[in-house]
Design a protein around this motif. Structure first.
Motif, short mmCIF file in Angstrom:
data_model
loop_
_atom_site.label_atom_id
_atom_site.label_comp_id
_atom_site.label_asym_id
_atom_site.label_seq_id
_atom_site.Cartn_x
_atom_site.Cartn_y
_atom_site.Cartn_z
N VAL A 6 0.85 -1.21 0.00
CA VAL A 6 0.00 0.00 0.00
C VAL A 6 0.88 1.25 0.00
CG1 VAL A 6 -1.65 1.34 1.37
CG2 VAL A 6 -2.00 -1.11 1.04
N CYS A 7 1.94 1.25 0.79
CA CYS A 7 2.86 2.39 0.80
C CYS A 7 3.48 2.59 -0.58
CB CYS A 7 3.95 2.19 1.85
SG CYS A 7 3.37 2.39 3.55
N MET A 8 3.85 1.50 -1.23
CA MET A 8 4.42 1.59 -2.59
C MET A 8 3.40 2.22 -3.53
SD MET A 8 6.91 0.97 -4.72
CE MET A 8 7.92 -0.43 -4.38
N ALA A 9 2.15 1.79 -3.45
CA ALA A 9 1.11 2.34 -4.32
C ALA A 9 0.92 3.83 -4.05
CB ALA A 9 -0.20 1.58 -4.12
N ILE A 10 0.94 4.23 -2.80
CA ILE A 10 0.77 5.65 -2.47
C ILE A 10 1.91 6.47 -3.07
CG2 ILE A 10 0.81 7.33 -0.58
CD1 ILE A 10 -0.68 5.18 1.11
N VAL A 11 3.13 5.98 -2.94
CA VAL A 11 4.28 6.71 -3.48
C VAL A 11 4.20 6.77 -5.00
CG1 VAL A 11 6.80 6.67 -3.73
CG2 VAL A 11 5.76 6.27 -1.49
N VAL A 12 3.79 5.68 -5.63
CA VAL A 12 3.69 5.65 -7.09
C VAL A 12 2.63 6.63 -7.59
CG1 VAL A 12 2.95 4.19 -9.04
CG2 VAL A 12 4.64 3.34 -7.39
N PHE A 13 1.53 6.76 -6.87
CA PHE A 13 0.46 7.65 -7.32
C PHE A 13 0.55 9.06 -6.72
CE2 PHE A 13 -1.34 3.43 -8.15
CZ PHE A 13 -1.61 3.59 -9.51
N MET A 14 1.52 9.30 -5.86
CA MET A 14 1.67 10.61 -5.24
C MET A 14 1.87 11.74 -6.26
SD MET A 14 3.99 11.70 -1.97
CE MET A 14 3.23 10.50 -0.88
N PRO A 15 2.57 11.52 -7.37
CA PRO A 15 2.68 12.61 -8.35
C PRO A 15 1.32 13.11 -8.86
CG PRO A 15 4.27 10.90 -8.86
CD PRO A 15 3.38 10.36 -7.77
N MET A 16 0.35 12.23 -8.93
CA MET A 16 -0.98 12.66 -9.36
C MET A 16 -1.62 13.56 -8.31
SD MET A 16 -2.45 9.25 -11.10
CE MET A 16 -1.34 8.23 -12.03
N PHE A 17 -1.43 13.22 -7.05
CA PHE A 17 -1.93 14.06 -5.96
C PHE A 17 -1.21 15.41 -5.99
CE2 PHE A 17 -1.28 15.53 -1.56
CZ PHE A 17 -2.61 15.82 -1.23
N ALA A 18 0.10 15.38 -6.19
CA ALA A 18 0.89 16.61 -6.21
C ALA A 18 0.57 17.48 -7.42
CB ALA A 18 2.38 16.27 -6.19
N LYS A 19 -0.06 16.91 -8.41
CA LYS A 19 -0.43 17.66 -9.63
C LYS A 19 -1.62 18.59 -9.38
CE LYS A 19 -0.46 18.42 -14.12
NZ LYS A 19 0.14 17.89 -15.29
N ILE A 20 -2.42 18.32 -8.36
CA ILE A 20 -3.63 19.10 -8.12
C ILE A 20 -3.33 20.59 -7.96
CG2 ILE A 20 -5.60 19.46 -6.57
CD1 ILE A 20 -5.52 16.36 -6.09
N PRO A 21 -2.43 21.00 -7.02
CA PRO A 21 -2.17 22.44 -6.91
C PRO A 21 -1.51 23.01 -8.17
CG PRO A 21 -0.97 21.22 -5.22
CD PRO A 21 -1.75 20.23 -6.00
N LEU A 22 -0.73 22.20 -8.85
CA LEU A 22 -0.11 22.65 -10.10
C LEU A 22 -1.18 22.95 -11.13
CD1 LEU A 22 2.27 23.19 -11.96
CD2 LEU A 22 2.46 20.70 -12.31
N ALA A 23 -2.15 22.06 -11.27
CA ALA A 23 -3.24 22.28 -12.24
C ALA A 23 -4.06 23.51 -11.86
CB ALA A 23 -4.12 21.04 -12.32
N VAL A 24 -4.29 23.71 -10.57
CA VAL A 24 -5.04 24.89 -10.11
C VAL A 24 -4.29 26.16 -10.50
CG1 VAL A 24 -5.79 26.15 -8.05
CG2 VAL A 24 -6.24 23.69 -8.25
N MET A 25 -2.98 26.17 -10.27
CA MET A 25 -2.20 27.36 -10.60
C MET A 25 -2.14 27.59 -12.11
SD MET A 25 -1.73 28.51 -7.68
CE MET A 25 -0.80 29.94 -8.13
N MET A 26 -2.12 26.53 -12.88
CA MET A 26 -2.15 26.68 -14.34
C MET A 26 -3.48 27.28 -14.77
SD MET A 26 -0.33 23.08 -15.39
CE MET A 26 -0.50 23.28 -17.17
N GLN A 27 -4.56 26.84 -14.15
CA GLN A 27 -5.89 27.36 -14.48
C GLN A 27 -6.00 28.83 -14.10
OE1 GLN A 27 -8.27 25.66 -16.16
NE2 GLN A 27 -9.47 27.55 -16.19
#
Length: 128
Positions: A6-27
């Protein structure tokens, strides 16, 4: 072993979570440029630039965490300590993102060192 995976999965998908504020700032820049998102991201400043750096750093974390955890699993060396180290790494990575977004650069560096220390601890345990 379940918690480690589960920890491995969280780390693998963490870039998608980290993309949220980036997408907001792009918008907020006017519109999300889906044709040339990388050029738009490179123009961002302040929080947007930090969000991009945090997002990119998530991929670097995968490159450190995945081989370490896969080695632990391949050697069938998972213990309560390795589980705790994996959980600590994941939690520290979320704190790291928060520090990046909030521009707490000294805290961010300290959290990064702690996260890397959890990886080093895995290798110390493996070499015992």
């Amino acid at each position: 072993m379940f918690v480690i995976i589960v920890c491995m999965a969280i780390v693998v998908f963490m870039p998608m979570f980290a993309k949220i504020p980036l997408a907001v700032m792009m918008q907020r820049e006017g519109k999300f440029d889906n044709r040339y998102p990388r050029q738009q991201q490179n123009r961002l400043e302040g929080l947007g630039a930090r969000a991009k750096a945090a997002h990119d750093n998530c991929f670097e974390a995968i490159c450190m965490f995945a081989p370490t955890v896969l080695l632990v699993l391949a050697m069938d060396s998972h213990t309560v300590y390795t589980v705790q180290l994996c959980i600590a790494f994941v939690l520290l990575r979320f704190v790291y993102l928060l520090c990046y977004w909030c521009d707490w650069h000294f805290a961010r560096s300290a959290v990064w060192v702690l996260a890397v220390a959890t990886l080093i601890a895995h290798y110390v345990l493996l070499l015992k």
